[in-house]
Enzyme design. Sequence first.
Site, PDB file in Angstrom:
ATOM      1  N   CYS A   1     -10.960  28.481  19.130  1.00 56.77           N
ATOM      2  CA  CYS A   1     -10.145  29.631  19.272  1.00 56.77           C
ATOM      3  C   CYS A   1      -8.677  29.391  18.880  1.00 56.77           C
ATOM      4  CB  CYS A   1     -10.059  29.659  21.047  1.00 56.77           C
ATOM      5  SG  CYS A   1     -11.538  30.365  21.336  1.00 56.77           S
ATOM      6  N   GLU A   2      -8.383  29.313  17.516  1.00 60.31           N
ATOM      7  CA  GLU A   2      -7.175  28.873  16.961  1.00 60.31           C
ATOM      8  C   GLU A   2      -7.276  29.513  15.573  1.00 60.31           C
ATOM      9  OE1 GLU A   2      -5.040  26.025  18.143  1.00 60.31           O
ATOM     10  OE2 GLU A   2      -3.799  25.816  16.350  1.00 60.31           O
TER      11      GLU A   2
ATOM     12  N   HIS B   1       0.847  -1.306  -0.052  1.00 64.67           N
ATOM     13  CA  HIS B   1      -0.141   0.063   0.000  1.00 64.67           C
ATOM     14  C   HIS B   1       0.854   1.300  -0.159  1.00 64.67           C
ATOM     15  CE1 HIS B   1      -3.256   2.641   1.160  1.00 64.67           C
ATOM     16  NE2 HIS B   1      -2.500   3.197   2.086  1.00 64.67           N
TER      17      HIS B   1
ATOM     18  N   ARG C   1      -9.191  17.755   7.796  1.00 65.77           N
ATOM     19  CA  ARG C   1      -8.173  17.620   6.666  1.00 65.77           C
ATOM     20  C   ARG C   1      -7.699  18.770   5.995  1.00 65.77           C
ATOM     21  NH1 ARG C   1      -9.994  15.547   2.072  1.00 65.77           N
ATOM     22  NH2 ARG C   1      -8.142  14.505   1.727  1.00 65.77           N
TER      23      ARG C   1
ATOM     24  N   TYR D   1     -12.013   9.762   6.354  1.00 65.61           N
ATOM     25  CA  TYR D   1     -10.993  10.634   7.291  1.00 65.61           C
ATOM     26  C   TYR D   1     -11.650  12.127   7.638  1.00 65.61           C
ATOM     27  CZ  TYR D   1      -8.208   7.328   5.183  1.00 65.61           C
ATOM     28  OH  TYR D   1      -7.748   5.903   4.583  1.00 65.61           O
TER      29      TYR D   1
ATOM     30  N   GLY E   1      -9.970   2.434   1.270  1.00 67.40           N
ATOM     31  CA  GLY E   1     -10.618   3.295   2.463  1.00 67.40           C
ATOM     32  C   GLY E   1     -11.417   4.339   2.062  1.00 67.40           C
ATOM     33  N   ARG E   2     -10.805   5.506   1.587  1.00 68.67           N
ATOM     34  CA  ARG E   2     -11.461   6.596   1.135  1.00 68.67           C
ATOM     35  C   ARG E   2     -12.346   6.060  -0.310  1.00 68.67           C
ATOM     36  NH1 ARG E   2      -8.874  11.084   1.171  1.00 68.67           N
ATOM     37  NH2 ARG E   2      -7.036  10.306   1.362  1.00 68.67           N
TER      38      ARG E   2
ATOM     39  N   TYR F   1      -3.900  19.030   5.958  1.00 70.24           N
ATOM     40  CA  TYR F   1      -3.285  18.633   4.594  1.00 70.24           C
ATOM     41  C   TYR F   1      -3.383  19.691   3.552  1.00 70.24           C
ATOM     42  CZ  TYR F   1      -4.190  13.811   6.317  1.00 70.24           C
ATOM     43  OH  TYR F   1      -4.135  12.917   7.062  1.00 70.24           O
TER      44      TYR F   1
ATOM     45  N   GLU G   1      -8.060  -2.984  -0.842  1.00 67.08           N
ATOM     46  CA  GLU G   1      -8.220  -2.608   0.465  1.00 67.08           C
ATOM     47  C   GLU G   1      -8.531  -0.965   0.550  1.00 67.08           C
ATOM     48  OE1 GLU G   1      -5.638  -4.467   3.983  1.00 67.08           O
ATOM     49  OE2 GLU G   1      -4.585  -2.551   3.142  1.00 67.08           O
TER      50      GLU G   1
HETATM   51  C1  LIG Z   1      -4.922   3.704   4.999  1.00 65.28           C
HETATM   52  C2  LIG Z   1      -4.835   2.327   4.510  1.00 65.28           C
HETATM   53  C3  LIG Z   1      -5.562   1.904   3.520  1.00 65.28           C
HETATM   54  C4  LIG Z   1      -6.590   2.759   2.997  1.00 65.28           C
HETATM   55  O1  LIG Z   1      -6.058   4.030   2.315  1.00 65.28           O
HETATM   56  P1  LIG Z   1      -7.225   4.855   1.379  1.00 65.28           P
HETATM   57  O2  LIG Z   1      -6.286   5.850   0.624  1.00 65.28           O
HETATM   58  O3  LIG Z   1      -8.112   5.439   2.075  1.00 65.28           O
HETATM   59  O4  LIG Z   1      -7.901   3.941   0.309  1.00 65.28           O
HETATM   60  C5  LIG Z   1      -5.328   0.615   2.988  1.00 65.28           C
HETATM   61  N1  LIG Z   1      -4.510  -0.170   3.512  1.00 65.28           N
HETATM   62  C6  LIG Z   1      -3.756   0.132   4.804  1.00 65.28           C
HETATM   63  C7  LIG Z   1      -3.002  -0.593   5.307  1.00 65.28           C
HETATM   64  C8  LIG Z   1      -3.895   1.520   5.190  1.00 65.28           C
HETATM   65  O5  LIG Z   1      -3.245   1.798   6.285  1.00 65.28           O
END
Ligand SMILES: *Cc1c(COP(=O)(O)O)cnc(C)c1O
Length: 423
Positions: free
Chosen positions: A343-344, A194, A310, A379, A273-274, A314, A271
């Site tokens: 307050c920042e 990854h 975020r 996130y 996430g986003r 970033y 795998e």
């Molecule tokens: C964060 C993470 C992901 C997912 O990343 P995305 O950019 O959100 O798709 C997949 N595998 C591992 C091990 C991660 O730490």
Amino acid sequence: MPVVGTFPTLRSEIAGVKVVDLAQQFGTPTYVYDAASIVERINDLKQFDVIRFAQKACSNIAILNLCRQNGVVVDAVSGGEIHRAQKAGYKPGNVEHPEIVYTADVFDRDTLDLVVKLKIPVNCGSPDMIDQLGEKAPGSSITLRINPGFGHGHSQKTNTGGEQSKHGIWHEQLDDCVARAAKAQIKITGIHMHIGSGTDLHHLSQVCGSMEKVVEKIGASVDTISAGGGLPIPYNTKQSYVDLDQYFQLWDASRKRLEAKLGHKITLEIEPGRYLVAESGYLVSEVRTVKKMGNNTFYLLDAGFNNLARPILYGSYHPMSLAPVSGATNLPEQDVVVGGPLCESGDIFTQEEGGFVCTRKLPQAKVGDYLVLERAGAYGFVMASNYNSKPLAAEVLIQNGKPHLIRARQTFEDITRGEVIPS
Ligand SMILES: *Cc1c(COP(=O)(O)O)cnc(C)c1O
């Protein structure tokens, strides 16, 4: 491949429910998720043998349950995420296509005990993890997360390959890992790469090549390869999706070459996430003041970086839209700075990487209108904090046009829970 679409700056509803009704029923700030969007994104990836949701992107147990009902398994990066997965109905255990896998670069002591007790397969991101697991559970099988020596990310902080990244096992340390595994009678059954968020196809072909080399080196014990996550989603019209067919073809070709070499079937995992959750999530906030600072107009909301970090972390861009209480469908636009209540001075949603404040063209707002921060499902809530002693927001899941509260807003009592004044 999904279409990027448009980013309207006026919005009256989310997944068929009026924003004004959502705000009045659940209060603000509230994260609202569209279940149908998550299911659609899951279906985009059905070519892969296994879709493993990187739950750290959005880990509410109702979201995990939705993933489970749609055939998705999960990755956990902590003991807490293993707990969440179990609460959502996932079964631990080291079986074919395990429902929960633990991926990390370290074990804290409690999590090591937990994965041993529950027999959760471990995706090791450091050589020491092999020894530590071997001591407590000799004979287990593991997968290795390999850092191929290069990476890719939408910012330095999301690049997860190369020498500057702390993630994974350095590709040149493979022999050492094989020796460690042999010593602990641990079988290496999978390889995982990854390299970061925002993968493009050019980088991907490099990763695939690297994967093949690593698997050939480990040999016949490998029955699974994981493409990791990193599938991008567009946050504005200048960004795009990756071509999923080509993405799959590249990995599938590698898998087939490896099957031919090793003489057995290899499972191909992805795998994300986003990709599964980013577009499903909306942070609904209320405009609490509209004020001028010299030439700048500020919209200050009741949501801040305590709710969505975020932009401050970033310099990330989130689309925004206004849901006016008046129901107006046509309002003049103006350049505004959008910020939160903390307050920042960094509590600004319209900022670029490096913290430079910028403006956004948005419809003229009145105090009491609702401002929606969009594509905030990944996130977003998971990075929220209690900074300034602000309660964590509520979370709502819309399914078939019906909103369900999936996390109650925190109370002030929740905020001080566990704190003690010594007597
Ligand atoms: C964060 C993470 C992901 C997912 O990343 P995305 O950019 O959100 O798709 C997949 N595998 C591992 C091990 C991660 O730490």
